[in-house]
Motif scaffolding. Sequence first.
Motif, short mmCIF file in Angstrom:
data_model
loop_
_atom_site.label_atom_id
_atom_site.label_comp_id
_atom_site.label_asym_id
_atom_site.label_seq_id
_atom_site.Cartn_x
_atom_site.Cartn_y
_atom_site.Cartn_z
N LEU A 187 11.06 8.54 3.06
CA LEU A 187 10.99 7.84 4.34
C LEU A 187 12.27 8.03 5.14
O LEU A 187 12.22 8.27 6.35
CB LEU A 187 10.72 6.35 4.10
N MET A 188 13.42 7.94 4.48
CA MET A 188 14.70 8.14 5.15
C MET A 188 14.74 9.50 5.85
O MET A 188 15.09 9.60 7.03
CB MET A 188 15.85 8.03 4.16
N THR A 224 0.83 -1.21 0.00
CA THR A 224 0.00 0.00 0.00
C THR A 224 0.86 1.26 0.00
O THR A 224 0.56 2.21 -0.72
CB THR A 224 -0.97 0.00 1.20
N ASP A 225 1.93 1.28 0.80
CA ASP A 225 2.84 2.43 0.81
C ASP A 225 3.32 2.72 -0.61
O ASP A 225 3.26 3.85 -1.09
CB ASP A 225 4.10 2.15 1.65
N ASN A 226 3.85 1.70 -1.25
CA ASN A 226 4.42 1.85 -2.58
C ASN A 226 3.37 2.26 -3.60
O ASN A 226 3.59 3.17 -4.41
CB ASN A 226 5.11 0.55 -3.00
N LEU A 227 2.23 1.60 -3.57
CA LEU A 227 1.17 1.90 -4.53
C LEU A 227 0.66 3.33 -4.37
O LEU A 227 0.58 4.09 -5.34
CB LEU A 227 0.01 0.91 -4.37
N LEU A 261 9.43 -3.35 -7.38
CA LEU A 261 10.49 -2.52 -6.84
C LEU A 261 9.84 -1.30 -6.17
O LEU A 261 9.00 -0.64 -6.78
CB LEU A 261 11.39 -2.07 -7.99
N VAL A 262 10.21 -1.01 -4.94
CA VAL A 262 9.63 0.14 -4.23
C VAL A 262 10.15 1.43 -4.87
O VAL A 262 11.33 1.55 -5.20
CB VAL A 262 9.97 0.08 -2.72
N ASN A 263 9.25 2.36 -5.06
CA ASN A 263 9.55 3.67 -5.63
C ASN A 263 10.70 4.32 -4.84
O ASN A 263 10.62 4.50 -3.63
CB ASN A 263 8.28 4.51 -5.55
#
Length: 150
Positions: free
Chosen positions: A66-67, A26-29, A57-59
């Motif tokens: 996030l970092m 869900t985060d990635n989407l 692959l996560v965006n």
Amino acid sequence: MAGRFFDEWTIGDTLTHDIRRTVTETDNLLFTVMTHNPQPLHLDIEAAKASEFGQILVNGTFTFSLMVGLSVGDTTLGTLVANLGYDKLVMPKPVFIGDTLRAESEVIGLKESKSRPNAGIVTFLHRCLNQRDELVCQCERSTLVKKRTD
């Protein structure tokens, strides 16, 4: 207030941020769709399976965001005047759904502000690592931070 004032930092200060985050589908989407990024590697499971990664692959801009977000509570929360820029952004390893990310920050620069006597520039080296302690993202972040008013 969790962040530190300009006068409370020294070059070499290093923080390991306590908050960790497991990246979900869900985060990635949501991030990918909200930023209008049509890259099939982030959205299309069949295209991702056919790629060298073999999975979604996560965006990368999510990973970067996030970092920085994981670092804010310990670095600039309540003391930030402005972010001045991000430099030398690298993403040496991919992030996949289910990876758990953590962040570390090191002060690599301190400079008095010429235009604002009540603030100074703190430059951080932010690092993001996965659950295998692999570096997945890194950048330098320059911030204008308030000085302590005693």
